[in-house]
Design a protein around this motif. Structure first.
Motif, PDB file in Angstrom:
ATOM      1  N   GLY A 138       9.348   3.415  -5.110  1.00 54.51           N
ATOM      2  CA  GLY A 138       8.248   3.299  -4.167  1.00 54.51           C
ATOM      3  C   GLY A 138       8.595   2.412  -2.995  1.00 54.51           C
ATOM      4  N   LEU A 139       9.294   1.314  -3.251  1.00 51.91           N
ATOM      5  CA  LEU A 139       9.711   0.419  -2.165  1.00 51.91           C
ATOM      6  C   LEU A 139      10.724   1.111  -1.249  1.00 51.91           C
ATOM      7  CD1 LEU A 139      10.067  -2.915  -4.167  1.00 51.91           C
ATOM      8  CD2 LEU A 139       8.348  -2.390  -2.421  1.00 51.91           C
ATOM      9  N   GLY A 152       8.937 -12.943  -8.486  1.00 54.50           N
ATOM     10  CA  GLY A 152       8.428 -11.834  -9.276  1.00 54.50           C
ATOM     11  C   GLY A 152       9.353 -11.431 -10.402  1.00 54.50           C
ATOM     12  N   PRO A 153       8.816 -10.714 -11.391  1.00 54.22           N
ATOM     13  CA  PRO A 153       9.646 -10.199 -12.484  1.00 54.22           C
ATOM     14  C   PRO A 153      10.521  -9.043 -11.984  1.00 54.22           C
ATOM     15  CG  PRO A 153       7.418  -9.342 -12.660  1.00 54.22           C
ATOM     16  CD  PRO A 153       7.409 -10.320 -11.522  1.00 54.22           C
ATOM     17  N   SER A 154      11.463  -8.645 -12.792  1.00 53.69           N
ATOM     18  CA  SER A 154      12.355  -7.546 -12.408  1.00 53.69           C
ATOM     19  C   SER A 154      11.542  -6.264 -12.245  1.00 53.69           C
ATOM     20  CB  SER A 154      13.425  -7.337 -13.482  1.00 53.69           C
ATOM     21  OG  SER A 154      14.273  -6.268 -13.128  1.00 53.69           O
ATOM     22  N   PRO A 155      11.616  -5.620 -11.072  1.00 52.10           N
ATOM     23  CA  PRO A 155      10.822  -4.406 -10.849  1.00 52.10           C
ATOM     24  C   PRO A 155      11.393  -3.208 -11.602  1.00 52.10           C
ATOM     25  CG  PRO A 155      12.178  -4.880  -8.935  1.00 52.10           C
ATOM     26  CD  PRO A 155      12.353  -6.028  -9.867  1.00 52.10           C
ATOM     27  N   SER A 156      10.517  -2.288 -11.962  1.00 54.56           N
ATOM     28  CA  SER A 156      10.930  -1.080 -12.663  1.00 54.56           C
ATOM     29  C   SER A 156      11.541  -0.083 -11.679  1.00 54.56           C
ATOM     30  CB  SER A 156       9.724  -0.433 -13.346  1.00 54.56           C
ATOM     31  OG  SER A 156       8.799   0.038 -12.367  1.00 54.56           O
ATOM     32  N   GLN A 202       0.833  -1.207   0.000  1.00 57.14           N
ATOM     33  CA  GLN A 202       0.000   0.000   0.000  1.00 57.14           C
ATOM     34  C   GLN A 202       0.866   1.256   0.000  1.00 57.14           C
ATOM     35  OE1 GLN A 202      -2.551   0.285   3.408  1.00 57.14           O
ATOM     36  NE2 GLN A 202      -3.430   2.244   2.801  1.00 57.14           N
ATOM     37  N   LEU A 203       1.906   1.267   0.825  1.00 51.57           N
ATOM     38  CA  LEU A 203       2.782   2.431   0.912  1.00 51.57           C
ATOM     39  C   LEU A 203       3.589   2.636  -0.368  1.00 51.57           C
ATOM     40  CD1 LEU A 203       4.104   1.888   4.551  1.00 51.57           C
ATOM     41  CD2 LEU A 203       2.606   3.751   3.783  1.00 51.57           C
ATOM     42  N   ALA A 204       3.895   1.539  -1.074  1.00 54.17           N
ATOM     43  CA  ALA A 204       4.687   1.622  -2.306  1.00 54.17           C
ATOM     44  C   ALA A 204       3.825   1.769  -3.547  1.00 54.17           C
ATOM     45  CB  ALA A 204       5.568   0.377  -2.437  1.00 54.17           C
ATOM     46  N   PHE A 205       2.491   1.741  -3.382  1.00 54.68           N
ATOM     47  CA  PHE A 205       1.533   1.884  -4.492  1.00 54.68           C
ATOM     48  C   PHE A 205       1.683   0.761  -5.515  1.00 54.68           C
ATOM     49  CE2 PHE A 205       2.238   6.203  -2.892  1.00 54.68           C
ATOM     50  CZ  PHE A 205       0.944   6.567  -2.568  1.00 54.68           C
ATOM     51  N   ILE A 206       1.832  -0.472  -4.999  1.00 57.09           N
ATOM     52  CA  ILE A 206       1.826  -1.648  -5.857  1.00 57.09           C
ATOM     53  C   ILE A 206       0.862  -2.653  -5.246  1.00 57.09           C
ATOM     54  CG2 ILE A 206       4.181  -1.313  -6.689  1.00 57.09           C
ATOM     55  CD1 ILE A 206       5.139  -3.377  -4.697  1.00 57.09           C
ATOM     56  N   TYR A 253       4.026  -7.588  -4.598  1.00 54.79           N
ATOM     57  CA  TYR A 253       5.040  -7.468  -3.556  1.00 54.79           C
ATOM     58  C   TYR A 253       5.355  -8.837  -2.956  1.00 54.79           C
ATOM     59  CZ  TYR A 253       7.615  -6.379   0.616  1.00 54.79           C
ATOM     60  OH  TYR A 253       8.598  -6.365   1.580  1.00 54.79           O
ATOM     61  N   THR A 254       4.333  -9.643  -2.728  1.00 53.96           N
ATOM     62  CA  THR A 254       4.538 -10.981  -2.165  1.00 53.96           C
ATOM     63  C   THR A 254       5.424 -11.821  -3.082  1.00 53.96           C
ATOM     64  OG1 THR A 254       2.395 -10.914  -1.044  1.00 53.96           O
ATOM     65  CG2 THR A 254       3.377 -13.087  -1.392  1.00 53.96           C
ATOM     66  N   ARG A 255       5.201 -11.725  -4.368  1.00 50.78           N
ATOM     67  CA  ARG A 255       6.019 -12.478  -5.322  1.00 50.78           C
ATOM     68  C   ARG A 255       7.465 -12.014  -5.290  1.00 50.78           C
ATOM     69  NH1 ARG A 255       3.264 -12.242 -11.033  1.00 50.78           N
ATOM     70  NH2 ARG A 255       4.963 -13.702 -11.501  1.00 50.78           N
TER      71      ARG A 255
END
Length: 283
Positions: free
Chosen positions: A69-70, A59-63, A42-46, A51-53
């Motif tokens: 945001g994290l 999870g895939p490579s984050p942008s 919620q705080l990172a707007f994702i 986030y769990t992945r």
């Protein structure tokens, strides 16, 4: 991308933050340390699923936007933020802007310096902290808005209330040169900072002198080791000027000291008494 390392790092940073740190209620049924995954998301707007992945190394490579945001959500330091980007296989982004928070130990150091006027300045020449003798020698920074504590503006745009630009110091021209060089370096370190760009634009528009120095494109300036303040109460005060870099904050401690046994040392001694009396009267 180091998926397992990224997941472990996110989890360790999440578990060290309390809900109170980010303005969230603790609640009664909180069995795990730190924040919940959904709270970080919620705080990172994702999404919580995304986030769990990431934490589970699936999870895939984050942008860059997700990483930024994290970093905000997890209250990462600059070093932790860079580590997060490296784990994600992305070159670290430049810091968003100059750091303004002064470390408590530095504040304590400035206050404890005997017979020395000292300030802590940001990368864009904001006076962030000062001791009583600096206030007596230069001005009472607490009496002016934070915007007006910027020495770059003082040097090029705004005179002192008594008509002296930049406190009438003897090295005003050399200091102006160093400001232009320093701000050019700051624009390179903080290319996405609207504060840095805005200050440069303001100075270019409001000062022909700054516009000329900026157009010259110089990246080196002479070191200012000594200067004289024409103080209205105690007369000329000649001081040595030493600058200590605080690398992790991109800040500078500027220390003014007079030669032992000189008339300027006696003037500083008198100012330290006058400044203390002035504070006592106000209090």
């Amino acid at each position: 991308m180091a998926r397992s390392g990224l997941g472990a790092f996110l989890r360790s940073r999440r578990e060290r933050i309390t809900p109170a740190d980010v303005g969230l209620p603790a609640g009664r049924r909180r069995r795990t340390p730190g924040l919940r995954r959904e709270e970080v998301a919620q705080l990172a707007f994702i999404s919580t699923e995304y986030y769990t992945r990431l934490e589970q190394a699936r999870g895939p490579s984050p942008s860059r936007e997700v990483l930024a945001g994290l970093a905000r959500a997890l209250r990462l330091s600059d070093a932790e933020r860079d580590h997060l980007y490296h784990l994600a296989g992305v070159p670290p982004a430049p810091p968003p802007g100059p750091q303004r928070e002064v470390r408590p130990s530095i504040l304590d150091l400035v206050r404890r310096l005997p017979l020395a006027a000292a300030t802590v300045n940001s990368a864009i020449y904001e006076v962030l902290a000062w001791n009583d003798l600096a206030a007596a020698l230069m001005e009472d920074f607490s009496a002016v808005p934070p915007r007006d504590r910027n020495l770059a503006r003082r040097a090029f745009l705004g005179p002192h209330p008594d008509g002296r630009r930049l406190y009438g110091v003897s090295d005003a021209e050399e200091f102006a040169h160093s400001v232009a060089v320093g701000l050019r370096a700051a624009t390179a370190r903080y290319p996405d900072s609207p504060e840095v760009a805005g200050l440069v634009d303001e100075l270019r528009a409001g000062s022909d002198a700054f516009a000329g120095l900026w157009a010259a494109g110089e990246v080196d300036a002479p070191r200012i080791l000594r200067k004289t303040f024409p103080h209205p109460l105690v007369g000329p005060v000649t001081v040595n000027c030493d600058v200590l870099d605080i690398a992790d904050r991109d800040q500078h401690v500027v220390i003014y000291t007079a030669d032992p046994g000189s008339s300027s040392e006696e003037a500083l001694r008198l100012l330290s008494v006058v400044g203390t009396q002035r504070i006592d009267v106000i209090g």
